[in-house]
Scaffold this motif. Structure first.
Motif, short mmCIF file in Angstrom:
data_model
loop_
_atom_site.label_atom_id
_atom_site.label_comp_id
_atom_site.label_asym_id
_atom_site.label_seq_id
_atom_site.Cartn_x
_atom_site.Cartn_y
_atom_site.Cartn_z
N ASP A 5 0.82 -1.21 0.00
CA ASP A 5 0.00 0.00 0.00
C ASP A 5 0.85 1.26 0.00
O ASP A 5 0.45 2.28 -0.56
CB ASP A 5 -0.94 0.00 1.21
N LEU A 6 2.02 1.20 0.65
CA LEU A 6 2.89 2.38 0.64
C LEU A 6 3.31 2.72 -0.78
O LEU A 6 3.21 3.87 -1.22
CB LEU A 6 4.13 2.13 1.52
N GLY A 7 3.78 1.73 -1.53
CA GLY A 7 4.20 1.96 -2.90
C GLY A 7 3.06 2.43 -3.79
O GLY A 7 3.22 3.33 -4.62
N GLU A 8 1.87 1.84 -3.59
CA GLU A 8 0.72 2.24 -4.41
C GLU A 8 0.30 3.68 -4.10
O GLU A 8 -0.08 4.43 -4.99
CB GLU A 8 -0.44 1.28 -4.16
N VAL A 42 10.69 12.82 -8.48
CA VAL A 42 10.32 12.75 -7.07
C VAL A 42 11.55 12.47 -6.21
O VAL A 42 11.73 13.07 -5.15
CB VAL A 42 9.25 11.66 -6.84
N ALA A 43 12.40 11.56 -6.69
CA ALA A 43 13.62 11.22 -5.94
C ALA A 43 14.50 12.45 -5.75
O ALA A 43 15.02 12.69 -4.64
CB ALA A 43 14.38 10.11 -6.67
N ARG A 44 14.66 13.23 -6.81
CA ARG A 44 15.50 14.43 -6.70
C ARG A 44 14.90 15.43 -5.74
O ARG A 44 15.61 16.05 -4.94
CB ARG A 44 15.70 15.05 -8.08
N LEU A 45 13.59 15.61 -5.82
CA LEU A 45 12.93 16.56 -4.92
C LEU A 45 13.06 16.12 -3.46
O LEU A 45 13.14 16.96 -2.56
CB LEU A 45 11.44 16.69 -5.28
N ALA A 46 13.06 14.80 -3.22
CA ALA A 46 13.15 14.29 -1.86
C ALA A 46 14.58 14.10 -1.38
O ALA A 46 14.81 13.78 -0.21
CB ALA A 46 12.40 12.96 -1.76
N GLY A 47 15.55 14.25 -2.30
CA GLY A 47 16.94 14.11 -1.91
C GLY A 47 17.38 12.68 -1.70
O GLY A 47 18.27 12.40 -0.89
N VAL A 48 16.74 11.74 -2.41
CA VAL A 48 17.15 10.34 -2.34
C VAL A 48 17.50 9.87 -3.75
O VAL A 48 17.20 10.55 -4.74
CB VAL A 48 16.04 9.44 -1.75
N THR A 54 12.65 3.96 -6.28
CA THR A 54 12.02 2.89 -7.07
C THR A 54 11.76 1.67 -6.19
O THR A 54 10.70 1.04 -6.28
CB THR A 54 12.93 2.51 -8.26
N ARG A 55 12.71 1.34 -5.32
CA ARG A 55 12.52 0.20 -4.43
C ARG A 55 11.37 0.45 -3.45
O ARG A 55 10.62 -0.46 -3.13
CB ARG A 55 13.81 -0.10 -3.66
N LEU A 56 11.22 1.70 -3.02
CA LEU A 56 10.10 2.04 -2.14
C LEU A 56 8.77 1.79 -2.85
O LEU A 56 7.86 1.19 -2.28
CB LEU A 56 10.18 3.51 -1.70
N GLU A 57 8.66 2.27 -4.07
CA GLU A 57 7.41 2.09 -4.81
C GLU A 57 7.14 0.61 -5.08
O GLU A 57 5.98 0.19 -5.11
CB GLU A 57 7.44 2.86 -6.13
N GLN A 63 11.68 -0.18 5.90
CA GLN A 63 10.98 1.00 6.39
C GLN A 63 11.84 2.25 6.25
O GLN A 63 12.93 2.32 6.81
CB GLN A 63 10.58 0.82 7.86
N PRO A 64 11.37 3.26 5.53
CA PRO A 64 12.14 4.50 5.39
C PRO A 64 12.19 5.27 6.71
O PRO A 64 11.31 5.15 7.55
CB PRO A 64 11.37 5.27 4.33
#
Length: 290
Positions: A5-8, A42-48, A54-57, A63-64
């Protein structure tokens, strides 16, 4: 709750943003093959890194941290409710256990509060979103809900599954969507609550609209507002509602429907209460034992 659900939720919110909404130049939107933002953006905006995001999604990352979650909230322009929902989903992935248990009985003092509301329809629901008590006017206003067996006595379930609800709520789709959004929050906050999981599964199978609305991953929490409904005896009603959490019962929610003093809606509620009291039917509904 699903396995990812987090990724979705991240994908749904990413798809709902456009480059101009986050201040990217117009040319960033030219020739795009994806709806909304790209993962790398999104990754650049979040600084990751893009790889980590991609692995999060995809549900492959652990857990981040709170810092990463905060950064993702800012990158995706989440409001306070969506931010809380994202943190809850991350907690669910970490295996945090929720304290939800079986329906608790209505405290006598809280039942007395319900009984004292002569011209307001009020009910109490528990962590499972099950109605555990309602006053006489609520039972008259929503008789189809009050008469349900305890495990099925849910305003969300009734609204989405009972065809009569479409005749009661004047703007049924808006009310139904609100319940879906609230159910999203409840499911994230209580990832191991089997009663809520069963309700979601039932709605998936039986409600034509629910799967599409659920897949939107919208979250919303309304604590006050206006609802318009039609009652076969009282007629059309515009009622204000307030959603309250009793300090002594943090697992319970008190919902009160009322009308302004002297308004046509209040007079119609008075008529309904009078009609319901003849013969003596105006008794508070303590629904935990049925």
């Amino acid at each position: 709750m699903g396995k990812n659900d987090l990724g979705e939720f991240l994908r749904a919110r990413r798809a709902g943003l456009t480059p101009d909404q986050i201040g990217l130049p117009v040319e960033f939107g030219a020739g795009r093959r994806v709806a909304g933002l790209r993962r790398g953006e999104v990754a650049r905006l979040a600084g990751v890194s893009t790889e980590y995001y991609t692995r999060l999604e995809q549900g492959r990352a652990r857990q981040p941290s709170e810092q990463v979650l905060d950064a993702l909230c800012d990158a995706l322009r989440l409001d306070d409710i969506e931010r809380r929902h994202l943190f809850a989903l991350a907690g669910a992935i970490a295996g945090h256990r929720d304290p939800a248990g079986p329906s608790a009985r209505l405290r006598p003092a809280l039942r007395q509060v319900l009984e004292s509301m002569d011209l307001a329809a009020a009910f109490v629901s528990d962590r499972n979103l099950t109605v555990v008590g309602g006053n006489a006017l609520w039972a008259l206003l929503f008789p189809a809900v009050a008469e349900l067996p305890r495990r099925e006595r849910s305003m969300a379930r009734w609204t989405l599954l009972d065809p009569r609800a479409r005749l009661v709520w004047c703007d049924w789709e808006r009310v139904a969507r609100d319940y879906v959004h609230g159910l999203r929050l409840a499911a994230a906050a209580q990832p191991r609550n089997q009663r809520i999981a069963s309700l979601i599964g039932e709605l998936m199978m039986r409600s034509p609209e629910f799967p599409a609305w659920w897949s939107e991953h919208r979250v919303q929490e309304r604590s006050t507002g206006l609802k318009r409904l039609h009652h076969p005896v009282a007629g059309d009603l515009e009622l204000r509602y307030e959603v309250l959490t009793p300090v002594a019962d943090p697992g319970h929610t008190l919902v009160v429907y009322s009308a302004p003093t002297g308004s046509p809606a209040q007079e119609r509620l008075r008529l309904l209460a009078s009609w319901g009291s003849e013969p003596a039917t105006a008794t508070t509904r303590d629904t935990t034992g049925s």
